[in-house]
Design a protein around this motif. Structure first.
Motif, PDB file in Angstrom:
ATOM      1  N   ASN A  89       2.210  -2.396  -5.558  1.00  0.00           N
ATOM      2  CA  ASN A  89       2.370  -2.198  -4.116  1.00  0.00           C
ATOM      3  C   ASN A  89       3.634  -1.398  -3.797  1.00  0.00           C
ATOM      4  N   PHE A 143       1.556  -2.554   6.224  1.00  0.00           N
ATOM      5  CA  PHE A 143       0.632  -3.636   6.570  1.00  0.00           C
ATOM      6  C   PHE A 143       1.351  -4.982   6.671  1.00  0.00           C
ATOM      7  N   PRO A 144       1.257  -5.658   7.815  1.00  0.00           N
ATOM      8  CA  PRO A 144       1.837  -7.002   7.918  1.00  0.00           C
ATOM      9  C   PRO A 144       1.185  -7.929   6.897  1.00  0.00           C
ATOM     10  N   GLY A 145       1.993  -8.532   6.067  1.00  0.00           N
ATOM     11  CA  GLY A 145       1.464  -9.444   5.043  1.00  0.00           C
ATOM     12  C   GLY A 145       1.154  -8.741   3.738  1.00  0.00           C
ATOM     13  N   ALA A 146       1.195  -7.419   3.724  1.00  0.00           N
ATOM     14  CA  ALA A 146       0.953  -6.692   2.466  1.00  0.00           C
ATOM     15  C   ALA A 146       1.957  -5.557   2.327  1.00  0.00           C
ATOM     16  N   ARG A 154       2.708   2.176  -4.473  1.00  0.00           N
ATOM     17  CA  ARG A 154       1.840   2.649  -3.384  1.00  0.00           C
ATOM     18  C   ARG A 154       2.678   3.092  -2.187  1.00  0.00           C
ATOM     19  N   MET A 177      -2.382   4.201   2.371  1.00  0.00           N
ATOM     20  CA  MET A 177      -2.005   3.198   1.358  1.00  0.00           C
ATOM     21  C   MET A 177      -3.223   2.667   0.595  1.00  0.00           C
ATOM     22  N   LEU A 178      -4.402   2.835   1.182  1.00  0.00           N
ATOM     23  CA  LEU A 178      -5.620   2.275   0.572  1.00  0.00           C
ATOM     24  C   LEU A 178      -6.345   3.288  -0.311  1.00  0.00           C
ATOM     25  N   VAL A 207      -2.252   0.083  12.717  1.00  0.00           N
ATOM     26  CA  VAL A 207      -2.284  -0.162  11.273  1.00  0.00           C
ATOM     27  C   VAL A 207      -3.070   0.949  10.561  1.00  0.00           C
ATOM     28  N   SER A 242       6.633  -4.806   6.778  1.00  0.00           N
ATOM     29  CA  SER A 242       5.508  -5.503   7.417  1.00  0.00           C
ATOM     30  C   SER A 242       5.017  -4.753   8.657  1.00  0.00           C
ATOM     31  N   LYS A 243       5.955  -4.299   9.473  1.00  0.00           N
ATOM     32  CA  LYS A 243       5.546  -3.591  10.693  1.00  0.00           C
ATOM     33  C   LYS A 243       5.715  -2.082  10.514  1.00  0.00           C
ATOM     34  N   ASP A 267       5.445  -7.511  -6.930  1.00  0.00           N
ATOM     35  CA  ASP A 267       4.313  -6.598  -7.114  1.00  0.00           C
ATOM     36  C   ASP A 267       4.753  -5.120  -7.135  1.00  0.00           C
ATOM     37  N   ASN A 296       5.812  -9.670  -0.520  1.00  0.00           N
ATOM     38  CA  ASN A 296       5.105  -9.132   0.638  1.00  0.00           C
ATOM     39  C   ASN A 296       5.734  -9.474   1.978  1.00  0.00           C
TER      40      ASN A 296
END
Lengths: 425, 425
Positions: free
Chosen positions: A290, A257-260, A293, A51-52, A45, A253-254, A287, A98
């Motif tokens: 995201n 980020f899984p879930g984001a 991003r 991404m952050l 990850v 997700s894979k 969103d 997501n």
């Protein structure tokens, strides 16, 4: 190694003692590992941590401020990226929230409440059935179970679901309303559907007018050893004159980020129009921050593919470790058969019939959590109690070595025990 | 200013000429402004740009990596923040995705497919009706219309929906299954429900066992002039012994970023359990990265409240501008009545009956887009063609000055025209 089934009782008892000793030794190491879910490792990850980073531009190319309301189906650059990546016309796709699972559940709910293309809503029918190629993905089965959809398991072949069975069933029973498919690096076997399978799914006669293929291309760009090309179901349906038959799902997700991540549903123009009409009541839009991003991080489809090569590099040694142990410890024992996936997230192992639950129990007792036995079948009922799903992505290679050593011992221990019981009968 | 209705035909014709001239002058300015939606201005959204900063810590206090799978109902710190902010027990809430509208739609879909607490799913009923305090929020009405739920308008009073009507209807008709409520700074009137209204909603007898209050607290922490305290419906239902009656919704759409915020559904333990069971099939969990961003940005509920004071500072001059023009231009004309909201996003104006559509048309012709006439009523049908919603948040104060000048002229022009027509009859 000798086929255990050929052994005499005495030989089996000797083998059992050896396996018992090995097991006790491994148990004394007090392992604590989890191989139960297809969850990427933190180190994997990390590769998406770009991404952050600070977001300094929050407008799309066309000047839209992604921090504010607007756009139901996704920002144009995200649609373009997906379009290029998956070879789907941008007009035929909607960028979702997501998780693609959410889009699948919502698609099913729409069919239950509103129906499709003027057909009766499924919630008003006596019985709704779905074909479930098995082993398959437990969360698909959970959606069906939650909605009271009767699940009919269909065997898998090396080319995808057994199409003779699929055609026979869907052609003769109008309460069969659809099929779950993970067409590329299937969960859990890693099987890739052949072109012929895709074409047969698209062109087969179905008794139900509103038969729907739920095409979960979860691992569409997730090679580990080899990038296999799977035919696009939307193209196949277009060719076959069944263009409203398939809903195509995908997500990052894979990938990030899984879930984001960011998800997608794609289908024919008519289906997309039908979906948007209802989705427009459900949300003003997903969103977009995201989405942007993601676009800023990958730049384009090529950038995303390059990222997946990096992730393949993380996963390869893990898959190799799993396969190495299976080969070394279980080849020729007659106690297990397995697939050698070219990508995806799992290795599927069929242990000696009647032993899967026991293997999970033994592994757990020694500190390694596996996906529950039966999870890969509808209603969690594996008729042979044989299939196990190994998820090698989360542990480190070192942890996997230990976990696989234990796994193989558990397979032997449970298998030998079963053979001894059968000898006694 | 004189009441126009008292004027002679000649006086009206003079007034018409003056209004016509003013209108033509304003039209020649070629305005291009949008006051149609409750959309924050870019300068207001800028105050949340801290949300776009680099994220260097992506673990929760308890050590969970928010970049990976896990947690259906939200990360603990986001639940705590909401709990403190809204005075709801953290166990009674679920943190959702980017929009509360989505949670409302999904709640309705669950009621249609699964029903609530063992009652018949609404999708299997002949008729489902909802009480719709009007004027109200168009997107609530769109959910009903999409699902074929018959909407019954209920008049608003200064204390919320007319509770005599609500009690009478919900007590006598079991096909009335619920009510939409925006309890604080209501959309569009800015009305705050009195404690008595909240208590009556909680304690009234309903013919339907599964009557549900959709409590959309969209502006729960959005004061402009004064922070009004509205009684918590969950507490009121608990007290009244009707704890499963209300679903409480909230989001940060108008706190951080519209469309990229974090939403919430809260209810009784039993309801939350019921929701989670189905939601657990719909998703593995909502975007935790965005949840943690929110927590890192606000720190706690106090931080969020301080942020809302900053936003109130942005909005105050806009609301003052709207009210200033209404007072200056329309007081005593008999052509409009309006609310003076203490917070929220809108100013609601009732123009002379039969004139709302014409005002919207005139304003549009001169370059100012208003929310469509009728949008605040079920089926977009305002029986009096009178209510208009002014959304002053997006334009700058300078733009608003021009837009409001035009608006007031349009109200006069349309009103005088209508009076003249009536004189002719």
């Amino acid at each position: 190694m000798a086929e255990f089934a050929e052994m005499s009782k005495e030989e089996l008892e000797q083998a059992k003692e050896a396996a018992d000793n090995e097991y006790e030794e491994l148990k004394s190491r007090n392992l604590s590992l989890d191989m139960s879910r297809g969850k990427p490792a933190p180190s994997q990850v990390d590769h998406a941590n770009g991404m952050l980073k600070e977001m300094t531009e929050y407008h799309t190319k066309a000047g839209m401020d992604v921090r504010n309301y607007g756009v139901l189906d996704g920002i144009p650059e995200m649609k373009e990226l997906f379009s290029e990546l998956l070879d789907i016309n941008a007009d035929n796709l909607i960028v979702g929230g997501n998780a693609s699972l959410n889009l699948m559940f919502d698609a099913m709910m729409r069919l239950f409440v509103f129906g499709a293309m003027g057909e009766k809503p499924w919630g008003q029918l006596e019985k709704v059935k779905f074909l479930c190629p098995s082993p398959g993905y437990d969360r698909h089965f959970t959606i069906c179970e939650t909605l009271g959809v009767e699940m009919i398991p269909v065997p898998m072949t090396k080319e995808g679901p057994d199409m003779d069975v699929v055609e026979e069933l869907s052609g003769s029973d109008e309460s069969i309303k659809g099929i779950w498919c993970v067409p590329k690096y299937s969960n859990p076997q890693g099987i890739c559907y052949s072109d012929k399978t895709v074409d047969r799914l698209a062109s087969m006669k179905t008794a139900a007018n509103d038969f729907r293929i739920f095409w979960d291309n979860a691992y569409g760009v997730h090679p580990v050893f080899e990038d296999v090309k799977v035919k696009n179901i939307l193209d196949a349906c277009e060719e076959a004159g069944t263009k409203n038959r398939a809903y195509y799902f995908f997500s990052t997700s894979k990938i990030t980020f899984p879930g984001a991540g960011v998800s997608l549903i794609a289908s024919s123009h008519e289906n997309i129009k039908e979906i948007k009409k209802i989705m427009g009541a459900q949300t003003i839009g997903y969103d977009k921050v995201n989405q942007l991003r993601h676009v800023q991080f990958f730049k384009n489809a090529e950038g995303l593919r390059a990222h997946m090569q990096v992730l393949a590099g993380c996963m390869k040694p893990k898959f190799e470790t799993v396969l190495k142990y299976l080969e070394k410890e279980l080849t020729g024992t007659g106690l297990a058969v397995w697939e050698e996936p070219k990508g995806g997230y799992f290795v599927s192992v069929d242990v000696y019939p009647g032993c899967a639950k026991e293997v999970v129990r033994l592994a757990k007792e020694a500190g390694v959590v596996l996906t529950g036995a039966g999870a890969t079948y509808p209603y969690k009922k594996d008729p042979k109690d044989s299939n196990l799903r190994i998820a090698p992505t989360y542990p480190t290679v070192e942890e996997l070595e230990q976990a696989m050593e234990l796994f193989c011992v558990c397979v032997k221990k449970a298998g030998i025990q079963k053979l001894l019981e059968q000898t006694d009968l």
